[in-house]
Design a protein around this motif. Structure first.
Motif, mmCIF file in Angstrom:
data_model
loop_
_atom_site.group_PDB
_atom_site.id
_atom_site.type_symbol
_atom_site.label_atom_id
_atom_site.label_comp_id
_atom_site.label_asym_id
_atom_site.label_seq_id
_atom_site.Cartn_x
_atom_site.Cartn_y
_atom_site.Cartn_z
ATOM 1 N N GLY A 15 1.041 -1.356 0.176
ATOM 2 C CA GLY A 15 -0.112 -0.502 0.101
ATOM 3 C C GLY A 15 0.457 0.834 0.080
ATOM 4 O O GLY A 15 0.678 2.544 0.003
ATOM 5 N N ARG A 67 -1.395 2.476 -11.672
ATOM 6 C CA ARG A 67 -0.531 2.581 -10.310
ATOM 7 C C ARG A 67 0.789 3.304 -9.993
ATOM 8 O O ARG A 67 1.097 3.889 -8.755
ATOM 9 C CB ARG A 67 -0.279 0.875 -9.332
ATOM 10 N N ASN A 84 2.198 3.470 -6.422
ATOM 11 C CA ASN A 84 1.975 3.599 -5.590
ATOM 12 C C ASN A 84 1.088 2.418 -5.644
ATOM 13 O O ASN A 84 0.526 1.188 -6.308
ATOM 14 C CB ASN A 84 1.171 5.142 -5.656
ATOM 15 N N ASN A 85 0.360 1.983 -4.034
ATOM 16 C CA ASN A 85 -0.339 0.792 -3.761
ATOM 17 C C ASN A 85 0.542 -0.025 -4.359
ATOM 18 O O ASN A 85 -0.181 -0.969 -4.756
ATOM 19 C CB ASN A 85 -1.752 1.174 -4.693
#
Length: 123
Positions: A15, A67, A84-85
């Protein structure tokens, strides 16, 4: 001749986010398309993302769409990969590469490679 040096790897929890940078030497950086690839232990090197010479066109493998974002700053001779994520399956050594022609997703199309930076995502 182009020399590429990656940085920004590290360890992050699922995450989380990391931004990889790839600094290029040489005056002709802006003429090359740039790509990011990754290689996990026991697996082949696989395509992650690519950007054309101007930065106006970008390409992603399906698993990172939405992402990851690839970008470049030709004034700084640098290409970035914002991640990201992050997921545990993103764990790999990440490589940047430069090409003057060829298919963006094919490692064999790239002329120059960096040494890689490790990204580890824990669950």
């Amino acid at each position: 001749q182009v020399q590429l040096v990656e940085s920004g790897g590290g360890m992050v929890q699922a995450g989380g986010s990391l931004r990889l940078s790839c600094a290029a030497s040489g005056r002709t950086f802006s003429t090359y398309a740039m790509g990011w690839f990754r290689q996990a232990p026991g697996k082949e090197r696989g395509f992650v993302a690519a950007i054309n010479w101007s930065g106006r066109s970008t390409y992603y493998t399906d698993s990172v769409k939405g992402r990851f974002t690839i970008s470049r700053d030709n004034a700084k001779n640098t290409v970035y990969l914002q991640m990201n994520n992050l997921k545990p399956e993103d764990t790999a050594v990440y490589y940047c590469a430069a090409q003057d022609s060829g298919r963006y997703s094919y490692p064999a199309s790239y002329n120059y490679w960096g040494q890689g930076t490790q990204v580890t995502v824990s669950s």
